[in-house]
Design a protein around this motif. Structure first.
Motif, PDB file in Angstrom:
ATOM      1  N   GLY A 240      77.533 -17.732  -9.673  1.00 22.06           N
ATOM      2  CA  GLY A 240      77.728 -18.242  -8.382  1.00 22.06           C
ATOM      3  C   GLY A 240      78.047 -19.787  -8.028  1.00 22.06           C
ATOM      4  N   LEU A 241      78.390 -20.369  -8.945  1.00 19.04           N
ATOM      5  CA  LEU A 241      78.737 -21.897  -8.915  1.00 19.04           C
ATOM      6  C   LEU A 241      79.886 -22.426  -7.909  1.00 19.04           C
ATOM      7  CD1 LEU A 241      78.464 -23.920 -12.195  1.00 19.04           C
ATOM      8  CD2 LEU A 241      77.335 -24.442 -10.123  1.00 19.04           C
ATOM      9  N   ALA A 242      80.758 -21.307  -7.713  1.00 23.77           N
ATOM     10  CA  ALA A 242      81.718 -21.445  -6.785  1.00 23.77           C
ATOM     11  C   ALA A 242      81.478 -21.501  -5.344  1.00 23.77           C
ATOM     12  CB  ALA A 242      83.104 -20.415  -7.055  1.00 23.77           C
ATOM     13  N   HIS A 243      80.288 -20.977  -5.007  1.00 30.46           N
ATOM     14  CA  HIS A 243      79.769 -20.699  -3.713  1.00 30.46           C
ATOM     15  C   HIS A 243      79.687 -22.090  -2.901  1.00 30.46           C
ATOM     16  CE1 HIS A 243      79.278 -16.254  -3.740  1.00 30.46           C
ATOM     17  NE2 HIS A 243      78.370 -16.326  -4.438  1.00 30.46           N
ATOM     18  N   ILE A 244      79.439 -23.006  -3.749  1.00 31.31           N
ATOM     19  CA  ILE A 244      79.310 -24.567  -2.980  1.00 31.31           C
ATOM     20  C   ILE A 244      80.445 -24.735  -2.381  1.00 31.31           C
ATOM     21  CG2 ILE A 244      77.579 -24.846  -4.824  1.00 31.31           C
ATOM     22  CD1 ILE A 244      79.534 -27.443  -5.235  1.00 31.31           C
ATOM     23  N   PHE A 245      81.647 -24.444  -2.851  1.00 27.98           N
ATOM     24  CA  PHE A 245      82.859 -24.780  -2.210  1.00 27.98           C
ATOM     25  C   PHE A 245      83.038 -24.165  -0.622  1.00 27.98           C
ATOM     26  CE2 PHE A 245      84.077 -25.058  -6.729  1.00 27.98           C
ATOM     27  CZ  PHE A 245      84.278 -26.451  -6.756  1.00 27.98           C
ATOM     28  N   ASN A 246      82.176 -23.263  -0.453  1.00 29.73           N
ATOM     29  CA  ASN A 246      82.274 -22.746   0.928  1.00 29.73           C
ATOM     30  C   ASN A 246      80.962 -23.362   1.915  1.00 29.73           C
ATOM     31  OD1 ASN A 246      84.080 -20.885   0.031  1.00 29.73           O
ATOM     32  ND2 ASN A 246      82.341 -19.348  -0.805  1.00 29.73           N
ATOM     33  N   LEU A 247      80.364 -24.426   1.325  1.00 26.75           N
ATOM     34  CA  LEU A 247      79.414 -25.224   1.958  1.00 26.75           C
ATOM     35  C   LEU A 247      79.985 -26.316   2.684  1.00 26.75           C
ATOM     36  CD1 LEU A 247      76.508 -24.452  -0.404  1.00 26.75           C
ATOM     37  CD2 LEU A 247      76.789 -23.284   1.768  1.00 26.75           C
ATOM     38  N   PRO A 248      79.731 -26.592   3.749  1.00 32.31           N
ATOM     39  CA  PRO A 248      80.493 -27.853   4.612  1.00 32.31           C
ATOM     40  C   PRO A 248      79.722 -29.169   3.895  1.00 32.31           C
ATOM     41  CG  PRO A 248      79.056 -26.610   6.246  1.00 32.31           C
ATOM     42  CD  PRO A 248      78.978 -25.716   4.857  1.00 32.31           C
ATOM     43  N   GLU A 249      78.518 -28.930   3.161  1.00 28.10           N
ATOM     44  CA  GLU A 249      77.861 -30.003   2.622  1.00 28.10           C
ATOM     45  C   GLU A 249      78.732 -30.795   1.249  1.00 28.10           C
ATOM     46  OE1 GLU A 249      74.453 -28.609   4.429  1.00 28.10           O
ATOM     47  OE2 GLU A 249      75.977 -27.493   3.727  1.00 28.10           O
ATOM     48  N   TYR A 250      79.624 -29.576   0.853  1.00 22.70           N
ATOM     49  CA  TYR A 250      80.409 -30.120  -0.468  1.00 22.70           C
ATOM     50  C   TYR A 250      81.728 -29.841  -0.051  1.00 22.70           C
ATOM     51  CZ  TYR A 250      75.685 -29.382  -2.700  1.00 22.70           C
ATOM     52  OH  TYR A 250      74.537 -29.530  -3.005  1.00 22.70           O
ATOM     53  N   THR A 251      82.194 -30.137   1.067  1.00 21.79           N
ATOM     54  CA  THR A 251      83.788 -30.398   1.346  1.00 21.79           C
ATOM     55  C   THR A 251      84.193 -31.537   0.615  1.00 21.79           C
ATOM     56  OG1 THR A 251      83.109 -31.328   3.251  1.00 21.79           O
ATOM     57  CG2 THR A 251      83.766 -29.051   3.549  1.00 21.79           C
ATOM     58  N   ASP A 252      83.400 -32.519   0.292  1.00 22.37           N
ATOM     59  CA  ASP A 252      83.996 -33.820  -0.757  1.00 22.37           C
ATOM     60  C   ASP A 252      83.994 -33.118  -1.738  1.00 22.37           C
ATOM     61  OD1 ASP A 252      84.070 -36.030  -2.145  1.00 22.37           O
ATOM     62  OD2 ASP A 252      82.451 -36.998  -0.807  1.00 22.37           O
ATOM     63  N   ILE A 253      84.967 -33.309  -2.611  1.00 19.55           N
ATOM     64  CA  ILE A 253      85.206 -32.574  -3.884  1.00 19.55           C
ATOM     65  C   ILE A 253      84.434 -33.231  -4.789  1.00 19.55           C
ATOM     66  CG2 ILE A 253      87.228 -33.875  -4.434  1.00 19.55           C
ATOM     67  CD1 ILE A 253      86.907 -30.259  -5.069  1.00 19.55           C
ATOM     68  N   ASN A 254      84.118 -34.719  -4.622  1.00 17.92           N
ATOM     69  CA  ASN A 254      83.522 -35.487  -5.749  1.00 17.92           C
ATOM     70  C   ASN A 254      82.063 -35.049  -5.640  1.00 17.92           C
ATOM     71  OD1 ASN A 254      85.553 -37.040  -6.708  1.00 17.92           O
ATOM     72  ND2 ASN A 254      85.712 -38.241  -5.154  1.00 17.92           N
ATOM     73  N   LYS A 255      81.530 -34.840  -4.305  1.00 20.43           N
ATOM     74  CA  LYS A 255      80.090 -34.418  -4.414  1.00 20.43           C
ATOM     75  C   LYS A 255      80.161 -33.081  -5.026  1.00 20.43           C
ATOM     76  CE  LYS A 255      76.349 -34.226  -1.228  1.00 20.43           C
ATOM     77  NZ  LYS A 255      75.702 -34.053   0.348  1.00 20.43           N
ATOM     78  N   ALA A 256      81.105 -32.154  -4.685  1.00 26.14           N
ATOM     79  CA  ALA A 256      80.823 -30.728  -5.353  1.00 26.14           C
ATOM     80  C   ALA A 256      80.933 -30.768  -7.012  1.00 26.14           C
ATOM     81  CB  ALA A 256      82.327 -29.885  -4.948  1.00 26.14           C
ATOM     82  N   LYS A 257      81.762 -31.778  -7.260  1.00 21.43           N
ATOM     83  CA  LYS A 257      81.849 -31.760  -8.851  1.00 21.43           C
ATOM     84  C   LYS A 257      80.611 -32.398  -9.394  1.00 21.43           C
ATOM     85  CE  LYS A 257      86.799 -33.135  -9.734  1.00 21.43           C
ATOM     86  NZ  LYS A 257      87.717 -34.080  -9.843  1.00 21.43           N
TER      87      LYS A 257
END
Length: 346
Positions: A240-257
């Protein structure tokens, strides 16, 4: 500050709970007017504002630079988890779904644990992780020595949980016949011991019992003692790594990466997971985590057992804003079913 909890009267606690509940749901900093409108606490917006200032001074709330509202601090979440959080019971339907997903024709213990991790991620919408069953915490079921070369012998160990480990040893001048006899003696002496229980006394008894094989057994005993304690692969399964893309905390793509690259460092995760091995549920919030890389995350882990002994862990990792009250009962139930299945089948 040490008596922080003591100074929080009921009104402050109610306001803190409302702020945390709201922030978990919306991910938006919370202002006094929001609390006054939505939570019917029977107190004015001005009183709420004063109490929020006190809560901030006490370290339970912080004010992001860009906002008039406030968000919970790690300390605020800790108080929430320890004192304020409602304890939910899973609905019978949810329990049934979890049970069916875990009982779905899984033969190998590793597959079962991976399936549990998958179910956990699916239900919580967070990244889940599992620490595969620890060989050194399992009991030895079978031991075989197989000659593969003039000076190489393969030691094959099978645990009662079905985990197989192979160790290549350098042993000279031992025929397969001698190796078979040693295997049988080792099997007899060590069956039922876990690697953790292979004390010096056990090893010494073993050497006394099979003294006739001299150098061969000396070499073997040293290997058993030195290698087996370190034998566990640090095998961590992620889902479920992809779940983080649905969280507002990780809308910044660099933070998600950055989150994904941290999570994919298995050695790092192992360090985070290996502590508190005997506790049923461990909740580490933000800066309570030892690892700098996950100090803005919460990590909740739960242990699963075989014959009353903890042999592995599953958990979730995500923002400190995660819904603790909903996640914890799911984890408790999944690990209960996992433990039940293991004890029935192994």
């Amino acid at each position: 500050m040490e008596s922080g909890n003591m100074t929080l009267v009921d009104r402050k606690l109610k306001i803190l709970q409302a702020i945390i509940d709201d922030f978990i749901t919306t991910a938006q900093p919370v202002g006094s007017r929001t609390i006054a409108k939505k939570y019917n606490l029977g107190i004015s917006s001005a009183t709420i504002r004063n109490e929020m200032s006190d809560l901030e001074e006490l370290g339970y709330l912080v004010q992001p630079h860009t906002s008039a509202g406030r968000i919970p601090s790690d300390l605020g979440y800790r108080l929430y988890v320890d004192v304020l959080m409602k304890h939910y019971e899973l609905a019978a339907k949810q329990k049934l779904i979890i049970k069916q997903l875990l009982l779905d024709e899984i033969n190998k213990i590793e597959d079962l644990v991976q399936q549990a991790s998958k179910v956990l991620s699916h239900i919580t919408n967070l990244t889940s992780l599992s620490l595969s069953p620890q060989f050194r915490k399992s009991k030895l079921k079978n031991i075989k020595l197989v000659k593969v070369d003039s000076d190489k012998v393969l030691l094959i160990l099978v645990s009662n949980t079905g985990i197989v480990k192979n160790v290549l040893l350098r042993i000279k001048e031992a025929s397969q016949d001698v190796l078979d006899r040693i295997s049988n003696l080792l099997q007899h002496q060590l069956k039922g011991f876990s690697i953790d229980e292979l004390s010096d006394d056990v090893i010494l008894n073993l050497k006394n019992e099979i003294v006739e094989y001299g150098n061969t057994i000396e070499s073997l005993v040293l290997t058993l003692k030195n290698t087996l304690k370190e034998i566990d692969d640090r095998e961590i399964y992620l889902d479920g790594l992809a779940h983080i893309f649905n969280l507002p905390e990780y809308t910044d793509i660099n933070k998600a990466k950055q989150f994904i690259s941290t999570i994919e460092k298995k050695d790092l995760l192992y360090e985070a997971l290996k502590d508190n091995y005997e506790e049923d549920i461990t909740i580490k919030i933000g800066r309570e985590n030892n690892l700098e890389e996950i100090k803005d995350c919460s990590l909740i882990t739960a242990t699963y057992k075989l014959n009353g002994k903890v042999i592995g862990k599953i958990g979730v990792i995500g923002p400190t804003r995660m819904n603790y009250a909903r996640i914890i009962p799911v984890m408790e139930y999944i690990t209960k079913i996992l433990t039940d299945i293991l004890n029935k089948n192994y």
